[in-house]
Design a protein around this motif. Structure first.
Motif, PDB file in Angstrom:
ATOM      1  N   HIS A 220       0.769  -1.322   0.116  1.00 21.69           N
ATOM      2  CA  HIS A 220       0.010  -0.102  -0.003  1.00 21.69           C
ATOM      3  C   HIS A 220       0.913   1.282  -0.094  1.00 21.69           C
ATOM      4  CE1 HIS A 220      -3.582  -2.740   0.729  1.00 21.69           C
ATOM      5  NE2 HIS A 220      -4.102  -1.761   0.233  1.00 21.69           N
ATOM      6  N   ILE A 221       1.980   1.237   0.531  1.00 25.88           N
ATOM      7  CA  ILE A 221       3.103   2.204   0.448  1.00 25.88           C
ATOM      8  C   ILE A 221       3.364   2.432  -1.031  1.00 25.88           C
ATOM      9  CG2 ILE A 221       5.223   3.453   1.265  1.00 25.88           C
ATOM     10  CD1 ILE A 221       4.676   1.783   3.982  1.00 25.88           C
ATOM     11  N   LYS A 222       3.713   1.507  -1.718  1.00 29.74           N
ATOM     12  CA  LYS A 222       4.191   1.481  -2.788  1.00 29.74           C
ATOM     13  C   LYS A 222       3.141   2.255  -3.731  1.00 29.74           C
ATOM     14  CE  LYS A 222       5.649  -2.534  -2.661  1.00 29.74           C
ATOM     15  NZ  LYS A 222       6.333  -3.964  -3.229  1.00 29.74           N
ATOM     16  N   ASP A 223       1.965   1.542  -3.622  1.00 28.80           N
ATOM     17  CA  ASP A 223       0.711   1.892  -4.388  1.00 28.80           C
ATOM     18  C   ASP A 223       0.436   3.367  -4.133  1.00 28.80           C
ATOM     19  OD1 ASP A 223      -1.059   0.101  -5.955  1.00 28.80           O
ATOM     20  OD2 ASP A 223      -2.752   1.322  -4.911  1.00 28.80           O
ATOM     21  N   ALA A 224       0.451   3.987  -2.746  1.00 29.61           N
ATOM     22  CA  ALA A 224       0.483   5.338  -2.503  1.00 29.61           C
ATOM     23  C   ALA A 224       1.602   6.223  -3.152  1.00 29.61           C
ATOM     24  CB  ALA A 224       0.339   5.512  -1.195  1.00 29.61           C
ATOM     25  N   VAL A 225       2.609   5.739  -3.588  1.00 33.37           N
ATOM     26  CA  VAL A 225       3.488   6.379  -4.184  1.00 33.37           C
ATOM     27  C   VAL A 225       3.356   6.738  -5.532  1.00 33.37           C
ATOM     28  CG1 VAL A 225       5.929   6.269  -5.139  1.00 33.37           C
ATOM     29  CG2 VAL A 225       5.710   5.944  -2.788  1.00 33.37           C
ATOM     30  N   ALA A 226       2.674   5.637  -6.128  1.00 30.31           N
ATOM     31  CA  ALA A 226       2.321   5.780  -7.694  1.00 30.31           C
ATOM     32  C   ALA A 226       1.143   6.704  -7.583  1.00 30.31           C
ATOM     33  CB  ALA A 226       1.822   4.203  -7.858  1.00 30.31           C
ATOM     34  N   LEU A 227       0.122   6.693  -6.754  1.00 32.58           N
ATOM     35  CA  LEU A 227      -0.988   7.581  -6.929  1.00 32.58           C
ATOM     36  C   LEU A 227      -0.620   8.967  -6.639  1.00 32.58           C
ATOM     37  CD1 LEU A 227      -4.200   5.619  -5.507  1.00 32.58           C
ATOM     38  CD2 LEU A 227      -3.467   6.206  -7.909  1.00 32.58           C
ATOM     39  N   CYS A 228       0.128   9.046  -5.796  1.00 29.56           N
ATOM     40  CA  CYS A 228       0.687  10.591  -5.354  1.00 29.56           C
ATOM     41  C   CYS A 228       1.333  11.217  -6.635  1.00 29.56           C
ATOM     42  CB  CYS A 228       1.809  10.713  -4.344  1.00 29.56           C
ATOM     43  SG  CYS A 228       0.918  10.297  -2.612  1.00 29.56           S
ATOM     44  N   GLU A 229       2.439  10.355  -7.372  1.00 27.79           N
ATOM     45  CA  GLU A 229       2.705  10.675  -8.519  1.00 27.79           C
ATOM     46  C   GLU A 229       1.816  11.231  -9.550  1.00 27.79           C
ATOM     47  OE1 GLU A 229       5.367  11.488 -10.018  1.00 27.79           O
ATOM     48  OE2 GLU A 229       6.951  10.199  -9.487  1.00 27.79           O
ATOM     49  N   LEU A 230       0.615  10.116  -9.698  1.00 27.87           N
ATOM     50  CA  LEU A 230      -0.423  10.147 -10.788  1.00 27.87           C
ATOM     51  C   LEU A 230      -0.883  11.603 -10.370  1.00 27.87           C
ATOM     52  CD1 LEU A 230      -2.318   9.090 -12.937  1.00 27.87           C
ATOM     53  CD2 LEU A 230      -3.815   8.318 -11.007  1.00 27.87           C
ATOM     54  N   PHE A 231      -1.522  11.983  -9.265  1.00 24.47           N
ATOM     55  CA  PHE A 231      -2.274  12.995  -9.077  1.00 24.47           C
ATOM     56  C   PHE A 231      -1.322  14.538  -9.265  1.00 24.47           C
ATOM     57  CE2 PHE A 231      -5.016  10.138  -6.341  1.00 24.47           C
ATOM     58  CZ  PHE A 231      -6.139  10.054  -7.258  1.00 24.47           C
ATOM     59  N   ALA A 232       0.054  14.146  -9.002  1.00 26.69           N
ATOM     60  CA  ALA A 232       0.791  15.380  -9.235  1.00 26.69           C
ATOM     61  C   ALA A 232       0.872  15.610 -10.741  1.00 26.69           C
ATOM     62  CB  ALA A 232       2.244  15.254  -8.458  1.00 26.69           C
ATOM     63  N   TRP A 233       1.017  14.622 -11.228  1.00 29.16           N
ATOM     64  CA  TRP A 233       1.030  14.617 -12.692  1.00 29.16           C
ATOM     65  C   TRP A 233      -0.211  15.052 -13.353  1.00 29.16           C
ATOM     66  CZ3 TRP A 233      -1.548  11.823 -16.919  1.00 29.16           C
ATOM     67  CH2 TRP A 233      -1.058  11.689 -17.940  1.00 29.16           C
ATOM     68  N   LEU A 234      -1.442  14.815 -12.830  1.00 30.52           N
ATOM     69  CA  LEU A 234      -2.536  15.168 -13.345  1.00 30.52           C
ATOM     70  C   LEU A 234      -2.909  16.574 -13.157  1.00 30.52           C
ATOM     71  CD1 LEU A 234      -5.277  12.374 -12.256  1.00 30.52           C
ATOM     72  CD2 LEU A 234      -4.300  12.842 -14.745  1.00 30.52           C
ATOM     73  N   GLU A 235      -2.497  17.099 -12.072  1.00 28.08           N
ATOM     74  CA  GLU A 235      -2.617  18.296 -11.864  1.00 28.08           C
ATOM     75  C   GLU A 235      -1.798  19.335 -12.893  1.00 28.08           C
ATOM     76  OE1 GLU A 235      -3.016  19.040  -7.022  1.00 28.08           O
ATOM     77  OE2 GLU A 235      -1.522  20.188  -8.191  1.00 28.08           O
ATOM     78  N   LYS A 236      -0.613  18.987 -13.136  1.00 29.35           N
ATOM     79  CA  LYS A 236       0.246  19.670 -14.466  1.00 29.35           C
ATOM     80  C   LYS A 236      -0.516  19.349 -15.795  1.00 29.35           C
ATOM     81  CE  LYS A 236       3.905  18.162 -13.292  1.00 29.35           C
ATOM     82  NZ  LYS A 236       5.508  17.588 -13.093  1.00 29.35           N
ATOM     83  N   GLU A 237      -1.029  18.151 -15.960  1.00 27.53           N
ATOM     84  CA  GLU A 237      -1.192  18.010 -17.306  1.00 27.53           C
ATOM     85  C   GLU A 237      -2.772  18.429 -17.817  1.00 27.53           C
ATOM     86  OE1 GLU A 237       0.607  16.546 -19.648  1.00 27.53           O
ATOM     87  OE2 GLU A 237       2.317  17.131 -18.068  1.00 27.53           O
ATOM     88  N   ILE A 238      -3.747  18.285 -16.781  1.00 28.55           N
ATOM     89  CA  ILE A 238      -4.934  18.522 -17.248  1.00 28.55           C
ATOM     90  C   ILE A 238      -5.371  19.701 -17.754  1.00 28.55           C
ATOM     91  CG2 ILE A 238      -7.355  18.820 -15.727  1.00 28.55           C
ATOM     92  CD1 ILE A 238      -6.629  16.296 -14.450  1.00 28.55           C
ATOM     93  N   PRO A 239      -4.796  20.859 -17.398  1.00 28.36           N
ATOM     94  CA  PRO A 239      -5.066  22.031 -17.850  1.00 28.36           C
ATOM     95  C   PRO A 239      -4.732  22.206 -19.412  1.00 28.36           C
ATOM     96  CG  PRO A 239      -3.956  22.479 -15.860  1.00 28.36           C
ATOM     97  CD  PRO A 239      -4.076  21.098 -16.057  1.00 28.36           C
TER      98      PRO A 239
END
Lengths: 656, 656
Positions: free
Chosen positions: B370-389
């Motif tokens: 779950h820690i590894k999974d959280a790492v991936a999701l934190c990365e995802l959300f950080a990436w989404l914030e930048k890319e979505i606009p």
């Protein structure tokens, strides 16, 4: 008679709608033939029973074992003295137990609540089978282990339910034996001076009490039958029959019912009842026995005992597609009359459900009954406050006083169950009833719990309050407050239409659980309207059962508790009505429900640790007390009960 | 392959451990032989099937109807392509449906979720039977209404459960027909190019992953058998067999299992599996195939197909008192091999329960996963914030990105189920999966819901987060906050040992109910450890089932939601571990339990209306976010993922 003295005779099946259903036990009155806890001498009785078992007058061949269940032919929770057969044969008078007698053995199965009592009440002829212990065999296994090959095990098919018969029969057949129906009850055959089946006077209820004529109830029932393609309905539960015909009796104590069966077809109504009871012209008029309005609403009356042969005759004339509804808890005898291809067993009948949803008149009656009941309880508490310091009030005298005060109210009929009046450690015994030998004096130093209710012609009540007449301890207050939080959580719950009661049970426990506490009984049971204080098909319990969703008009109890062994018991019980409510949104147009308390008796503020309450909970308490003061206050004033009014006003001051 | 593109092939039985179990449907990949929503041409196939039905090669007499259920021989929730027989014969590829073919008719029963899809995927040879509508006959009634007298109805006994067989057989026999077991599957007989049964490489898991050798698991199983006087145990569920032997495969997508059966006696262990899979010396060593430590721990291996004859041989040699355990959901074929007198069907097996209670090593592994999974999701959300606009991220590309990020983590094996990645109105379709034709672009104006998870060698994850990248509306925030209150109410609940999961379900709904809202799925399901993401026997649902009480070490999901049709969907899901807790008191020494979140991904504060939260709830959020920051932050730092770390720190600021 008064509760707790004299002749209360009732008992309970395993239905467990409520705390009391599972925990109370009938106590033999002290004036009966033997002291409550001395064993009954059964040697001679058993000899006679075994003789009957061998006697081919009762069954074509000798039977090697005879089963004596608890219960009557109507799945009743409380039973009449003439139906206390298991008690008669073994001496044990608890609510749950099954006796089995063979040539060599006599054994009686009961559960942990009754191990001590049963061992004291039964003599050496009997083996106590302690249910729930690993080493205790089931009835089937025990029979199989001791019976000679190819044995016949007899039972009265009228007092064993169809599903129980099925299970027992399967087990015995698998082991080379057989379960046989002995039509004449063998206990009755050896029971000299067995009490007669009660046949009390019937009371017809008018529209102002029932809100619906029995004719309309029949019409609604037939519409349900048509909808499900059912051609006949067999009613066996006494409260359903009483409700259907808008009649009440007093055949079973606390339950205003009468012994009867009914069979309803699409064009015929048959009522099976002691015909003497129908001589009264007013009753004949109520039932339109002499001049029915329409042929399909004409009631044909038959003697109580003829239900079997009449049902046989009906079944002999069934068309291939005809279907007969009967409750799956009905007796094996009646159930098996219906050929399997035509039999449609149901977990609860349409009458059970229709009866549970109260109409406007019934709701109004229940409200009135609860106001009168609150008047009596306000009087009681005001009186107790004055009397307790004198040291003369006991659990029994307090219960008697409560009954006396209730009996002063209009349309009072009797109690709805034996009063639980318990002080201090006695309060922690959930199934407590005060007896002369346990009777404790109320004091300023102990918590007092009183769970009581009455039958009025307009409604049935059931209320528990827990109070302290001195200064409660911090722990008592803490526990009381958790119980109160649970009570409020259920009472104020908003939930969608279609929600089953068992989904609300945890709301009542959450505050207790948070502190590692709990109570080992359900949270609520259905309540009848001038009918049984426990009724189906709904309830609020952690045990899930085939309950129907709650709907507006249903009436249930809300009674969480906490019991500290050897110290005190707490329970806060209101009877509440399911009502529609309109929260902010309405997801998928399902609509929402909540509860309205019908019980209007103050909840003692002295027992609360108000710091543990949220603002919402405090608001609930204040609004509840405002309503108690307004509604019950007006009635106390009308009745000129000044002391009680003063008490009410003091006890309903807002909390902050 | 990647989720949402390519070859996902899975399906679902009616077990309903979770939201997804009941609502997802397998979608035919766009590159398959026919477009997802154009009907399959089935005339020739049906002709061949009917020929096979008449062919006495398969059954001694012609059969007049053939039933094709959904499912494989192991009660699997997801099935392999070779087991998609109902889809093959009718074209409909939803998760639930049963096809029946007679000489004249072909009909397929499915439920409301699939009426449209099924009508589009099936050609005119098929009649769609809409389950749940009043006019739709049951399969039994339909068969009885159209079959000529004395018909034979065939079914593959390997893919029908024993209890389903029993019901169908009873109904048909009652109408003069008979249900017959056709050992060769008739769909397989006409299915050219049917995929082979998968036989992927097996992976042995060491003690550092399992915490318990398979030998010890066998010993514990045998102790349970001894306790219940059971002499044989037949294991048919693939995840139970994988767990028992500490082996994993990849035969079914998303589920690290392999096709096998096992039969365990008191002195013998038989494993039925494609024997080629056991050539690997490391595997042989793991299973001690060549040098067992003790004779009773020696595994005898047999071909997968020989389970039937081996079980027959075992049953032929049973002593009168021998009892065989088999799950009551096991196939009719295997169940009926066991003579009734020896058969002990159980609602779930001892392996199912043992597997559900994770040991310290498994818990540690699940935490790591779950820690590894959280790492991936934190990365995802950080990436989404930048890319979505930029307007370039779609539901599918976001899901792909999530998978890519997860795949960078140590011991990643694959996804644990197909990602639900949904924007705006698509989020309100509970069983949504993005397809090219529905694929929506993520924007600053709509709520985004992503429900995803992965298989790592050390554990299985399953997490849902709902976020807004712009400014959520007041209503979206209000609903999100009610869902959050429900999530917290379950997660922070304290309850006594022995409490069943269904008693907690209403806690998740109370805040929604208060405002007239609700969600139409359960609240939680059991989660395997590097095993199926849905497992029994526990869950949190308003539907009660034969669930065992929750106990410390069990792992379930907590996933309330709210779905506003045509507008947005909200779900907040953590995987949580049942842990002991010590509240103030300990009533009757029962002990108390609560949950510890294993999922450590921030819950978006922007979506909360913090004014609706109580202080306790705010404390819970802050403590949860503190833990996310501490634990996942350390791992993000270790992995040098600065953007994600920055995002995490910003998203875990305390709320007031």
């Amino acid at each position: 008679g008064l509760a707790n003295r004299g002749a209360p005779r009732w008992r309970i099946l395993q239905r467990d709608w409520s705390i009391r259903v599972s925990v109370l036990h009938r106590v033999t009155p002290p004036d009966s033939g033997y002291a409550a806890m001395s064993p009954k001498i059964t040697g001679e009785l058993l000899r006679q029973l075994r003789q009957a078992m061998r006697n081919c007058k009762y069954f074509s061949e000798p039977i090697q074992a005879y089963i004596v269940p608890s219960g009557d032919a109507h799945q009743s929770e409380y039973i009449a003295p003439c139906d206390c057969r298991r008690e008669f044969i073994c001496g044990f008078n608890g609510s749950a137990g099954t006796a089995i007698v063979t040539e060599q053995h006599a054994a009686m199965w009961t559960d942990g609540r009754y191990f001590l009592q049963a061992s004291q009440q039964m003599d050496n002829n009997w083996t106590l089978m302690k249910m729930g212990l690993k080493e205790t065999p089931s009835q089937e296994d025990w029979l199989i282990s001791i019976l000679p090959e190819n044995s016949k095990v007899g039972v009265d098919p009228w007092i064993i339910a169809a599903d129980q018969w099925k299970n027992m029969s399967k087990a015995l057949t698998g082991a080379g034996h057989s379960l046989v129906a002995v039509q004449d009850n063998l206990i009755d055959a050896v029971w000299m001076e067995r009490p007669e089946r009660p046949s009390t006077q019937l009371r017809a209820l008018g529209l102002d009490y029932t809100g619906m004529t029995w004719q309309d109830k029949i019409t609604v029932l037939r519409a349900k039958m048509t909808e499900r393609k059912i051609t006949w309905f067999v009613a066996t539960a006494l409260d359903e029959i009483a409700w259907l015909f808008n009649l009440r009796g007093a055949d079973i104590e606390y339950n205003p019912v009468f012994f009867a069966y009914a069979i309803v077809g699409m064009n015929t109504i048959r009522l099976f009842v002691d015909l003497k009871r129908l001589y009264d012209p007013a009753l004949r008029n109520h039932l339109q026995l002499d001049s029915p309005s329409k042929p399909e609403l004409s009631i044909h009356t038959f003697p109580y005992e003829s239900v079997y042969t009449e049902l046989q005759a009906i079944c002999a004339a069934l068309s291939p597609k005809d279907k007969v509804w009967i409750c799956d808890k009905a007796s094996c005898a009646l159930t098996q009359v219906i050929p399997k291809a035509h039999r449609t067993p149901i977990p609860y009948t349409p009458l059970c459900l229709a009866k549970a949803v109260k109409n406007a008149t019934e709701i109004q009656g229940m409200k009135m009954a609860h106001i009168k009941d609150a008047v009596a309880l306000c009087e009681l508490f005001a009186w107790l406050e004055k009397e307790i310091p004198k040291g003369t009030v006991t659990e029994i005298s307090a219960a008697d006083k409560a009954e006396e005060l209730r009996s002063q109210q209009r349309d009072f009929v009797g109690l709805s169950f034996p009063t639980i009046s318990s002080v201090g450690p006695n309060g922690a015994i959930i199934h407590y009833r005060p007896l002369p030998e346990t009777n404790r004096t109320l004091s300023m130093n102990e918590v007092y719990l009183i769970d009581s209710g009455a039958q009025y012609v307009d409604g049935t009540t059931d209320v528990t309050r827990t109070v302290h007449f001195g200064t409660p301890s911090a722990f008592e207050k803490e526990c009381f407050t958790y119980v109160l939080k649970g009570h409020i959580a259920v009472s104020a719950a908003v939930f969608p239409n279609g929600t089953k009661g068992h989904l609300l049970d945890s709301f009542a426990r959450a505050a207790l659980w948070d502190s590692g506490l709990d109570y080992l009984h359900g949270t609520g049971h259905g309540v009848g309207c001038f009918l049984n204080v426990h009724e189906g098909p709904c309830g609020i319990s952690y045990k899930t059962f085939a309950d129907e969703p709650l709907e507006a008009g249903m009436i249930v109890s809300d009674e969480p508790g906490y019991y500290e062994d050897g110290s005190f018991g707490i329970r806060i019980e209101n009877v509440v009505l399911v009502i529609p409510t309109k929260p902010k949104y309405n997801y998928r147009n399902r609509g929402s429900l909540t509860f309205e308390p019908l019980t209007l008796v103050p909840i003692q503020v002295k027992m609360m640790n108000t710091e543990l309450l949220t603002q919402k909970e405090r608001d609930w308490v204040n609004e509840y007390h405002r309503k108690c003061r307004e509604v019950v206050g007006a009635e106390l004033e009308r009745q000129g009960r000044k002391d009680a009014l003063e008490w009410l006003i003091r006890e309903t001051q807002p909390i902050v």
